[in-house]
Enzyme design. Structure first.
Site, PDB file in Angstrom:
ATOM      1  N   GLY A 221       0.816  -1.205   0.000  1.00  0.00           N
ATOM      2  CA  GLY A 221       0.000   0.000   0.000  1.00  0.00           C
ATOM      3  C   GLY A 221       0.851   1.256   0.000  1.00  0.00           C
ATOM      4  O   GLY A 221       1.941   1.305  -0.596  1.00  0.00           O
ATOM      5  N   SER A 222       0.393   2.274   0.698  1.00  0.00           N
ATOM      6  CA  SER A 222       1.035   3.587   0.623  1.00  0.00           C
ATOM      7  C   SER A 222       2.411   3.661   1.275  1.00  0.00           C
ATOM      8  O   SER A 222       3.127   4.641   1.068  1.00  0.00           O
ATOM      9  CB  SER A 222       0.122   4.644   1.239  1.00  0.00           C
ATOM     10  OG  SER A 222      -1.037   4.799   0.450  1.00  0.00           O
TER      11      SER A 222
END
Length: 491
Positions: A221-222
């Site tokens: 993810g981020s």
């Protein structure tokens, strides 16, 4: 006819064969003995391993693994694991086969390594088996206990890794669910073998024998935006104050909109890179990835440790974290290059990007250590029974992932995540980092991340935590990371 000449030739040829045979025997039994004995294809290498005293595995002065006499002919010695559920991701198990440190240092623990046998040659000569050496881990046992306690609160799989940014020493490597190696120790016999078979063949994705800290990968993810930002900053000359696009992004392949988690603050159209990172604007980093292309994203991520197995110890490697350039289509069987849309999603740690917590801790370590990543390791020292030192870990550089100036700016951006971005609730823990929440497909829970470093100023440790469930990384993985780092930094 004179027979002397032919006889001399035969005698010389026979002598050459004899010396060649002796040289081969010496080579096989001498210089190659260790390699043959430890070869993974040698089915006899564990046959008598528990008929002699085996060394201890120690961390922070605490004996985690020891051997005791069983009173039986076979095995003569059993294996005892203290707090096995907590430490098994590092110590491993032993029953017919082995893994983790039990495998990586088997010859030293078992007393058969040449560093022991050559030192104790007289014992070998008279038939006395050499005692195994003790292996001392770099692990912080109290922080490891805190990590396991915190991970147990999660609803599904979770893992945590913490490394010393200056040396590469792994001080926490925790996983949940876990298993108790006492249940499969050699003294448990057939019962232990059946239990091991149950653990190995447990249905579904939850596999207790596979630790979630360095042997299992998740979409990062981020947290992966740290890697994307580092590559873009160095290739395009961006700085943390450069103005970047943060608003709407239409993916060219599907003509669909890539959303941000919110459309306020820095994520409204244009903002400094520092703000886009702190508030985790998806569109910024997806656009960066499309601009550089999947090849450059792949190559740049390799500097951090992606796309190759990372060796931790002998016979012990972390699962390979990947930023694929192409993947195999399960329907056609053909390799298909990641297109623009997939490249955009790869830039925000989705699509087919996968990482272990240890890998994301290495990324954070590069930020905290002027762009330099040290080779991760678990074992600090190995000592013989007479306390002579047989092995001492020497810190080695793994890679220079980015320039020092880039790392300094990213460190400031990670601090901004906690002071003004998506992890403001974590300021109390004295950590800096990057949140991440990755979707894992319909019906599957989110992979919730927090990776970073501590202390906030003059960082010494880098970490990454992943948990699975509903909600975000900042809300769920962040507090776990904070509690672990408080334990690591506790004097």
């Amino acid at each position: 006819m004179n027979m002397d000449k032919p006889l001399r030739r035969v005698a010389i040829f026979a002598m050459l064969l004899f010396f060649g045979l002796m040289a081969q025997v010496n080579y096989m039994q001498g210089s190659q003995a260790e390699a043959l004995r430890t070869d993974s294809k040698n089915s006899r290498r564990f046959a008598d391993v528990f008929n002699a005293p085996r060394g201890q595995i120690i961390a922070g002065g605490q004996v985690l693994v020891s051997s005791k006499e069983t009173g039986k002919d076979n095995p003569k010695y059993g294996r005892t694991y203290k707090d096995g559920m907590i430490f098994s991701p590092v110590t491993g198990y032993f029953n017919g086969g082995a893994n983790k440190v039990e495998m990586a240092y088997n010859s030293l623990l078992g007393g058969k390594d040449k560093r022991i046998t050559q030192q104790r040659w007289f014992d070998t000569f008279i038939g006395k088996k050499a005692e195994g050496a003790n292996v001392e881990l770099a692990l912080n046992p109290q922080a490891q206990r805190v990590a396991y306690t915190q991970l147990r609160k999660t609803s599904r799989r979770s893992g945590a890794a913490v490394i010393d940014v200056k040396t590469g020493a792994i001080v926490v490597l925790a996983s949940f669910p876990s298993f108790d190696p006492n249940e499969v120790a050699p003294q448990t016999g057939l019962k232990g073998g059946k239990r091991l078979d149950q653990l190995e063949n447990q249905p579904g994705v939850i596999k207790p024998l596979i630790d979630n800290a360095m042997s299992q990968t998740f979409p990062p993810g981020s947290t992966f935006k740290t890697v994307t930002a580092a590559i873009a900053m160095e290739q395009d000359g961006l700085s943390s104050s450069s103005i970047v696009n943060t608003g709407t992004l239409i993916l060219p392949g599907s003509n669909t909109k890539l959303p941000n988690s919110h459309d306020t603050g820095s994520c409204t159209g244009r903002a400094p890179l520092r703000g886009a990172f702190a508030e985790s604007c998806n569109t910024t980093f997806a656009e960066m990835a499309m601009k550089m292309g999947i090849e450059k994203l792949n190559q740049g991520s390799s500097k951090f440790g992606f796309n190759r197995p990372v060796q931790i110890e002998p016979d012990l490697r972390a699962a390979e974290s990947d930023v694929p350039v192409a993947i195999r289509n399960p329907e056609t069987g053909k390799m298909e290059t990641t297109g623009p849309d997939g490249t955009a999603r790869s830039g925000i740690g989705q699509e087919n990007v996968r990482a272990t917590p240890l890998q994301m801790a290495m990324v954070a370590a590069a930020v905290a250590n002027n762009g330099k990543i040290m080779k991760p390791y678990l074992v600090e020292k190995v000592r013989a029974k007479d306390q002579s030192e047989l092995y001492n870990a020497e810190p080695k550089q793994f890679s220079q992932a980015m320039k020092g100036d880039t790392a300094d700016q990213l460190a400031d951006m990670m601090r901004a995540v906690v002071t003004e971005g998506t992890a403001r609730s974590l300021a109390q823990f004295g950590i800096a980092g990057k949140t991440g929440t990755a979707e894992q497909g319909p019906g599957n829970p989110n992979a919730r991340w927090f990776s970073g470093f501590a202390p906030v100023q003059n960082p010494r440790y880098a970490f990454a935590v992943v948990t699975e469930g509903t909600g975000s990384g900042g809300e769920n993985a962040g507090p776990i990371a904070g509690a672990i780092m408080q334990a690591v930094l506790r004097k």
